[in-house]
Design a protein around this motif. Structure first.
Motif, mmCIF file in Angstrom:
data_model
loop_
_atom_site.group_PDB
_atom_site.id
_atom_site.type_symbol
_atom_site.label_atom_id
_atom_site.label_comp_id
_atom_site.label_asym_id
_atom_site.label_seq_id
_atom_site.Cartn_x
_atom_site.Cartn_y
_atom_site.Cartn_z
ATOM 1 N N GLU A 18 0.820 -1.127 -0.007
ATOM 2 C CA GLU A 18 -0.140 0.049 0.060
ATOM 3 C C GLU A 18 0.902 1.229 0.033
ATOM 4 O O GLU A 18 2.018 1.205 0.457
ATOM 5 N N ILE A 59 -1.918 6.390 5.518
ATOM 6 C CA ILE A 59 -1.555 5.229 5.640
ATOM 7 C C ILE A 59 -1.531 5.059 7.292
ATOM 8 O O ILE A 59 -1.639 4.056 7.705
ATOM 9 N N PRO A 74 -5.523 2.955 7.022
ATOM 10 C CA PRO A 74 -4.797 2.131 5.876
ATOM 11 C C PRO A 74 -6.165 1.250 5.344
ATOM 12 O O PRO A 74 -6.996 0.921 5.864
ATOM 13 N N LYS A 75 -5.848 0.930 4.052
ATOM 14 C CA LYS A 75 -6.663 0.156 3.373
ATOM 15 C C LYS A 75 -6.772 -1.243 3.676
ATOM 16 O O LYS A 75 -7.492 -2.063 3.812
ATOM 17 N N GLU A 76 -5.449 -1.641 3.629
ATOM 18 C CA GLU A 76 -4.972 -3.113 3.632
ATOM 19 C C GLU A 76 -4.920 -3.607 5.197
ATOM 20 O O GLU A 76 -4.254 -2.777 5.838
ATOM 21 N N THR A 89 -1.150 -3.668 6.334
ATOM 22 C CA THR A 89 -0.681 -2.502 6.817
ATOM 23 C C THR A 89 -1.337 -2.236 8.290
ATOM 24 O O THR A 89 -0.251 -1.614 9.066
#
Lengths: 260, 250
Positions: free
Chosen positions: B219, B226, B230-232, B235
């Motif tokens: 990412e 971040i 965070p999207k993931e 992460t």
């Protein structure tokens, strides 16, 4: 058997032998210079893994390290002219000293090549990377960064070699060279005071070796000055003075080449 | 602008970089984060060819290197456009602080000695080492050595400075002084790519965060996104350890 021991002969011969230090040192100096050239030439193919030359250099080093120098002297002095005769080159009139220096040069070259190889390998890989990162070419990185550091590491190795060569020159008399040992053999032929002559000879070798050892120690200190931690860099000028004192007193830590 | 396209690197059968794309604009500070073994240091070292990528393209402005068949002079040019600050400082051990900074200017950039000297003194003063010009690396602390390393990188006036975990080898109390110097030069608009484990520092200094794992970018985005949203999942997991750091501190 010789005559009855008489210490006065020791002093007499000692003085008479002194001028012959020159010849021995001349053989040492020229063969070390030659050895450095041969050694460097032999080390490079091994450092850079040049296919065929690498092998040749290995053979060279193991031959000269694996056979006694006395035999090497005989082989070159008696054998080389015969070989060269086959290709119509006449070297039989060359002075003996040429053969002697050539053999000692080749002999020390074998040790120099090993020493250089070891010293270069001892320089931290990060040094080369930093040189590359700064934008240097491989050649510049070697000559400006790696080699100077390797040289400092190699000084003790070189010192050993010089002293060993000095002592090895005592074999040159077998070919009739009038250096220290040769002279020490002939001086007492009339008086028969051989032991006195040998004592004087040993003393001279010892003194010259000790002087050389000291000199190299100074060179080593100088070349490794960058590896000396003074702890407080603010006080470098003062610290230098202090260190000099310590060096003279022979107390300074011998850092050797261990802190690459 | 620096552009990496499809950078791959394998050590034998072990693929450590699986096609990385990354764009860094001029003046941007990019921090690469990720667990050990994620390939972030390898990626950084590929940019100046200390590590040879097996595939991909590296370009700096108009200059591009095809990693499949790089010419020697291209690699050389790439190294001249970049500079690196190493984890282990890698100062030239037989040279003083001043000589370390001057070396590249004199040998690579062919500057006259006097000019190189003047520039180097200025840079060493900038990193707060104006009084250590004649000290050898062995006489300097880790923090001081690393600041010399930064001055040496700055001297080359590179398009980008690559920082390879610049504070990882330092005593905790010396980390601050090095980060302060990096922070200072980041403000001057020098393009930087920093591989680091100093999360709060990355959050503060970087304009762009790249999170890597397993040889791939998981990412990337601005620090705010971040660190805060965070999207993931991965992460989040990685950063959770950091954001809840205070809970573990003794």
């Amino acid at each position: 058997m010789g005559a009855k021991f008489d210490i006065r002969y020791v002093f007499e011969y000692f003085v008479k032998l002194l001028p012959y230090i020159q010849i021995s040192l001349f053989i040492v100096a020229s063969s070390i210079v030659l050895g450095l050239v041969f050694g460097l030439l032999a080390a490079i193919p091994r450092l850079y893994r040049v296919p065929v030359l690498q092998r040749l250099s290995q053979v060279y080093a193991s031959f000269f390290r694996g056979t006694p120098i006395l035999i090497q002297l005989f082989l070159f002095y008696y054998g080389l002219p015969e070989v060269l005769k086959l290709i119509h080159i006449d070297v039989t009139r060359f002075p003996v000293l040429v053969f002697v220096i050539l053999v000692y040069g080749l002999h020390s070259g074998a040790y120099v090549s090993e020493g250089i190889r070891a010293a270069v390998t001892a320089v931290d890989r990060g040094q080369v990377e930093a040189a590359y990162a700064v934008g240097m070419s491989g050649f510049k990185a070697f000559t400006r960064i790696v080699f100077p550091q390797a040289l400092a590491i190699a000084v003790p190795i070189l010192a050993n070699l010089v002293i060993a060569t000095l002592k090895d020159t005592s074999l040159a008399f077998t070919l009739g060279v009038m250096e220290l040992t040769g002279k020490a053999q002939t001086l007492p032929t009339m008086s028969r005071h051989f032991i006195e002559s040998y004592i004087a000879l040993a003393a001279i070798y010892f003194i010259v070796s000790v002087v050389l050892e000291r000199l190299f120690l100074l060179v080593e200190r100088r070349m490794l000055k960058h590896e000396r931690e003074t702890g407080n860099a603010d006080r470098v000028p003062l610290g230098k003075k202090w260190l000099k004192k310590r060096t003279n007193a022979g107390l300074a830590l011998s850092k050797g080449g261990t802190r690459a | 602008m620096i552009r990496l396209q499809g950078i791959r690197k394998a050590f034998g059968k072990n693929e450590v970089l699986k096609g990385i794309d990354l764009t860094v604009d001029k003046g941007e500070v990019v921090a690469i984060l990720g667990p050990s073994g994620s390939g972030k240091t390898t990626l950084l070292r590929c940019i100046n060819y200390l590590e040879k990528p097996s595939d991909g393209e590296i370009s700096i402005d108009e200059f591009a290197v095809n990693c499949r068949k790089p010419a020697k002079k291209d690699i050389h040019a790439l190294r001249r456009k970049t500079a690196m600050v190493f984890q282990q400082y890698n100062l030239f051990r037989h040279k003083t602080a001043l000589e370390n900074v001057m070396e590249g200017l004199v040998v690579v950039k062919k500057l006259p000695k006097a000019e190189a000297r003047q520039k180097s003194v200025e840079l060493l003063e900038k990193v707060g080492l104006g009084d250590k010009l004649d000290a050898y690396p062995s006489q300097l602390s880790g923090g001081q050595q690393q600041r010399v390393g930064i001055a040496r990188a700055l001297a080359l006036n590179p398009e980008v400075i690559l920082f390879d975990e610049p504070t990882s080898a330092l005593d905790p109390e010396l980390v601050g002084e090095v980060l302060a110097v990096i922070r200072k030069i980041a403000k001057e608009g020098i393009t930087m790519i920093i591989v680091t484990h100093e999360m709060s520092f990355a959050q503060e200094v970087a304009n762009h965060i790249v999170f890597m794992e397993g040889g791939a970018v998981v990412e990337e985005g601005p620090p705010k996104t971040i660190f805060q949203s965070p999207k993931e999942e991965r992460t989040r997991q990685f950063l959770a350890r950091f954001t809840s750091d205070s809970a573990y501190s003794i």
